[in-house]
Design a protein around this motif. Structure first.
Motif, PDB file in Angstrom:
ATOM      1  N   GLY A 187      18.436   7.854   1.484  1.00 16.11           N
ATOM      2  CA  GLY A 187      18.344   6.841   0.445  1.00 16.11           C
ATOM      3  C   GLY A 187      18.880   5.480   0.835  1.00 16.11           C
ATOM      4  O   GLY A 187      18.911   4.570  -0.005  1.00 16.11           O
ATOM      5  N   ALA A 188      19.259   5.286   2.088  1.00 12.97           N
ATOM      6  CA  ALA A 188      19.896   4.036   2.498  1.00 12.97           C
ATOM      7  C   ALA A 188      18.892   2.955   2.890  1.00 12.97           C
ATOM      8  O   ALA A 188      19.242   1.769   2.908  1.00 12.97           O
ATOM      9  CB  ALA A 188      20.848   4.282   3.661  1.00 12.97           C
ATOM     10  N   ARG A 189      17.660   3.345   3.214  1.00 11.26           N
ATOM     11  CA  ARG A 189      16.647   2.387   3.625  1.00 11.26           C
ATOM     12  C   ARG A 189      15.338   2.661   2.888  1.00 11.26           C
ATOM     13  O   ARG A 189      15.076   3.786   2.456  1.00 11.26           O
ATOM     14  CB  ARG A 189      16.421   2.453   5.136  1.00 11.26           C
ATOM     15  N   LEU A 190      14.543   1.612   2.783  1.00 14.08           N
ATOM     16  CA  LEU A 190      13.248   1.708   2.122  1.00 14.08           C
ATOM     17  C   LEU A 190      12.207   1.098   3.043  1.00 14.08           C
ATOM     18  O   LEU A 190      12.337  -0.061   3.454  1.00 14.08           O
ATOM     19  CB  LEU A 190      13.261   0.971   0.785  1.00 14.08           C
ATOM     20  N   ALA A 191      11.171   1.866   3.372  1.00  9.60           N
ATOM     21  CA  ALA A 191      10.068   1.364   4.188  1.00  9.60           C
ATOM     22  C   ALA A 191       8.932   0.939   3.269  1.00  9.60           C
ATOM     23  O   ALA A 191       8.558   1.661   2.347  1.00  9.60           O
ATOM     24  CB  ALA A 191       9.589   2.434   5.157  1.00  9.60           C
ATOM     25  N   VAL A 192       8.387  -0.245   3.525  1.00 12.51           N
ATOM     26  CA  VAL A 192       7.313  -0.792   2.704  1.00 12.51           C
ATOM     27  C   VAL A 192       6.177  -1.235   3.617  1.00 12.51           C
ATOM     28  O   VAL A 192       6.400  -1.974   4.582  1.00 12.51           O
ATOM     29  CB  VAL A 192       7.801  -1.997   1.869  1.00 12.51           C
ATOM     30  N   ALA A 193       4.961  -0.765   3.331  1.00 14.19           N
ATOM     31  CA  ALA A 193       3.795  -1.110   4.140  1.00 14.19           C
ATOM     32  C   ALA A 193       2.896  -2.082   3.392  1.00 14.19           C
ATOM     33  O   ALA A 193       2.577  -1.871   2.217  1.00 14.19           O
ATOM     34  CB  ALA A 193       3.007   0.144   4.491  1.00 14.19           C
ATOM     35  N   ALA A 194       2.495  -3.146   4.091  1.00 15.39           N
ATOM     36  CA  ALA A 194       1.504  -4.085   3.564  1.00 15.39           C
ATOM     37  C   ALA A 194       0.132  -3.665   4.061  1.00 15.39           C
ATOM     38  O   ALA A 194      -0.018  -3.184   5.188  1.00 15.39           O
ATOM     39  CB  ALA A 194       1.821  -5.503   4.023  1.00 15.39           C
ATOM     40  N   VAL A 195      -0.890  -3.865   3.235  1.00 18.54           N
ATOM     41  CA  VAL A 195      -2.211  -3.359   3.564  1.00 18.54           C
ATOM     42  C   VAL A 195      -2.766  -4.007   4.833  1.00 18.54           C
ATOM     43  O   VAL A 195      -3.571  -3.403   5.548  1.00 18.54           O
ATOM     44  CB  VAL A 195      -3.173  -3.549   2.366  1.00 18.54           C
ATOM     45  N   SER A 196      -2.328  -5.208   5.170  1.00 23.48           N
ATOM     46  CA  SER A 196      -2.816  -5.876   6.375  1.00 23.48           C
ATOM     47  C   SER A 196      -2.187  -5.322   7.646  1.00 23.48           C
ATOM     48  O   SER A 196      -2.632  -5.642   8.747  1.00 23.48           O
ATOM     49  CB  SER A 196      -2.543  -7.374   6.296  1.00 23.48           C
ATOM     50  N   GLY A 197      -1.119  -4.510   7.526  1.00 20.58           N
ATOM     51  CA  GLY A 197      -0.540  -3.887   8.695  1.00 20.58           C
ATOM     52  C   GLY A 197       0.962  -3.819   8.749  1.00 20.58           C
ATOM     53  O   GLY A 197       1.526  -2.754   9.032  1.00 20.58           O
ATOM     54  N   PRO A 198       1.693  -4.919   8.526  1.00 19.09           N
ATOM     55  CA  PRO A 198       3.148  -4.911   8.746  1.00 19.09           C
ATOM     56  C   PRO A 198       3.892  -3.869   7.917  1.00 19.09           C
ATOM     57  O   PRO A 198       3.533  -3.586   6.778  1.00 19.09           O
ATOM     58  CB  PRO A 198       3.564  -6.321   8.330  1.00 19.09           C
ATOM     59  N   ILE A 199       4.937  -3.301   8.527  1.00 21.39           N
ATOM     60  CA  ILE A 199       5.829  -2.361   7.866  1.00 21.39           C
ATOM     61  C   ILE A 199       7.236  -2.933   7.934  1.00 21.39           C
ATOM     62  O   ILE A 199       7.737  -3.215   9.024  1.00 21.39           O
ATOM     63  CB  ILE A 199       5.784  -0.980   8.537  1.00 21.39           C
ATOM     64  N   ILE A 202       0.821  -1.214   0.000  1.00 19.58           N
ATOM     65  CA  ILE A 202       0.000   0.000   0.000  1.00 19.58           C
ATOM     66  C   ILE A 202       0.850   1.256   0.000  1.00 19.58           C
ATOM     67  O   ILE A 202       0.381   2.348  -0.326  1.00 19.58           O
ATOM     68  CB  ILE A 202      -0.956   0.017   1.209  1.00 19.58           C
ATOM     69  N   GLY A 203       2.137   1.132   0.359  1.00 17.94           N
ATOM     70  CA  GLY A 203       2.990   2.310   0.397  1.00 17.94           C
ATOM     71  C   GLY A 203       4.462   1.964   0.433  1.00 17.94           C
ATOM     72  O   GLY A 203       4.860   0.931   0.985  1.00 17.94           O
ATOM     73  N   VAL A 204       5.281   2.815  -0.191  1.00 19.59           N
ATOM     74  CA  VAL A 204       6.736   2.710  -0.112  1.00 19.59           C
ATOM     75  C   VAL A 204       7.284   4.098   0.184  1.00 19.59           C
ATOM     76  O   VAL A 204       6.757   5.100  -0.305  1.00 19.59           O
ATOM     77  CB  VAL A 204       7.369   2.151  -1.409  1.00 19.59           C
ATOM     78  N   ALA A 205       8.333   4.165   1.005  1.00 19.72           N
ATOM     79  CA  ALA A 205       8.913   5.459   1.375  1.00 19.72           C
ATOM     80  C   ALA A 205      10.409   5.297   1.561  1.00 19.72           C
ATOM     81  O   ALA A 205      10.863   4.401   2.275  1.00 19.72           O
ATOM     82  CB  ALA A 205       8.270   5.987   2.655  1.00 19.72           C
ATOM     83  N   TRP A 206      11.184   6.167   0.915  1.00 17.04           N
ATOM     84  CA  TRP A 206      12.627   6.167   1.033  1.00 17.04           C
ATOM     85  C   TRP A 206      13.062   7.008   2.222  1.00 17.04           C
ATOM     86  O   TRP A 206      12.517   8.088   2.464  1.00 17.04           O
ATOM     87  CB  TRP A 206      13.263   6.766  -0.225  1.00 17.04           C
ATOM     88  N   ALA A 207      14.072   6.534   2.948  1.00 14.02           N
ATOM     89  CA  ALA A 207      14.697   7.356   3.975  1.00 14.02           C
ATOM     90  C   ALA A 207      15.354   8.563   3.310  1.00 14.02           C
ATOM     91  O   ALA A 207      15.754   8.496   2.146  1.00 14.02           O
ATOM     92  CB  ALA A 207      15.733   6.544   4.744  1.00 14.02           C
TER      93      ALA A 207
END
Length: 354
Positions: free
Chosen positions: A36-48, A28-33
């Motif tokens: 640029g060294a890390r990438l956060a990814v969210a699943a629609v069911s909850g986990p990041i 449901i979402g992706v976000a770069w630090a």
């Protein structure tokens, strides 16, 4: 919208896969630090999940939100906080250095869907139901704004200012939440807007709507115009860094509007139409580079397409295919050299784009 000649061309492939990974389900979402060294990814069911952006190895996994995560955004200006909202009445701040939750805040309604950091990284705006709140980076409430006429569908900080615009039924309403809760400008429009995007120079506010239109506001003059003829409701909007071009979805074709094409901007002009996704595969996300001319699009056909819209030798310059479902989100790295995309299957991919 008039049918015009599309830009075709045999595509070269400038999308070079670096790594692929997966989260538990639909991305449901992706976000770069900011670095640029890390990438956060969210699943629609909850986990990041926090990935090492260079290797694709998971660094941390957070529980996210009960009943589902809706959106996430990394604190800009070098901050270490990751913010997220979801369907558990919470705004959550994650300490990405320690790999743990830093604070959970009351979103104000059971379903929080939108958030936006001020470019300084000092303030976070969140929306839940008909209300929006502004928080300090420490998690202290700065301002709760008045209830809107309907659910706040989107919220954005106006570039170069401390003004925050809320998009809800019937209006785009702008506040200066650091000084008060009275609106500084109300742009009234009889309709149901869904998503908005400020031009980088802060002069034009565009919003896509339930009735398959896109509305433009020249903010200082409160002058408006509207583009229609889209196949579906419009949620996908992206501005090119110079504020001249804006890309829209609202169907399977990417439309590029020239907002400096005449004395009245795009009014009375025809868009460039980029055809590359399958004919029944509606666009799901669009993203321009922050300082470049490349545009990425995702759609229900599982494709991630890379465009250089002004390239007369062929606008499509890259392609990647997710298997088994839609491609759902896309985001450029802070240096504009890498692209992250997610899919409905939970697949995540990072590319170099040159």
């Amino acid at each position: 919208m008039a049918r015009i000649s599309s830009i075709f061309g045999k595509p070269e492939n400038r999308l070079r896969p670096v790594w692929q990974a997966a989260v538990p389900d639909h991305v449901i979402g992706v976000a770069w630090a900011p670095d640029g060294a890390r990438l956060a990814v969210a699943a629609v069911s909850g986990p990041i999940v926090i990935f090492d952006a260079n290797t694709g190895k998971p660094v941390h996994q957070h529980k996210g939100h009960g009943f589902g995560t809706a959106a996430l955004a990394w604190q800009p200006a070098g901050g270490a906080l990751l913010a997220s909202v979801g369907q558990d009445n919470k705004v959550r701040l994650w300490d990405t250095a320690a790999g743990q939750e830093a604070k959970a805040l009351d979103a104000g309604a059971s379903w929080a869907e939108k958030l936006a950091w001020h470019p300084s990284g000092q303030y976070l705006a969140t929306a839940a139901g008909k209300k929006a709140k502004v928080w300090s980076a420490a998690g202290d409430l700065v301002r709760e704004l008045p209830a809107q006429a309907g659910t706040v569908m989107d919220l954005k900080w106006r570039p170069g200012t401390n003004s925050l615009t809320l998009l809800a039924y019937g209006a785009a309403t702008t506040y200066d939440p650091l000084t008060g809760s009275e609106p500084v400008k109300v742009l009234a429009w009889k309709g149901s807007p869904l998503a908005m995007a400020w031009s980088p120079d802060g002069k034009i506010l565009a919003h896509g709507n339930q009735d398959s239109t896109v509305h433009f506001w020249y903010f200082d003059e409160a002058r408006d115009l509207q583009m229609w003829g889209y196949k579906t409701k419009v949620r996908e909007l992206a501005w090119e860094f110079s504020s001249r071009y804006m890309a829209t979805g609202g169907g399977p074709v990417v439309c590029i509007w020239d907002c400096q094409g005449g004395p009245n901007g795009p009014e009375g002009t025809k868009p460039t139409m980029l055809v590359g996704h399958e004919s029944e595969a509606n666009i799901t996300a669009l993203a321009y580079q922050a300082r470049g001319f490349l545009l990425a699009s995702t759609a229900l056909d599982g494709r991630v397409l890379l465009w250089q819209p002004t390239n007369r030798k062929g606008a499509q310059v890259g392609e990647f295919q997710f298997t088994g479902g839609e491609s759902s989100v896309v985001a450029w790295s802070p240096d504009d050299k890498s692209l992250a995309a997610g899919a409905g299957t939970g697949a995540v991919a990072v590319f170099r784009a040159g």
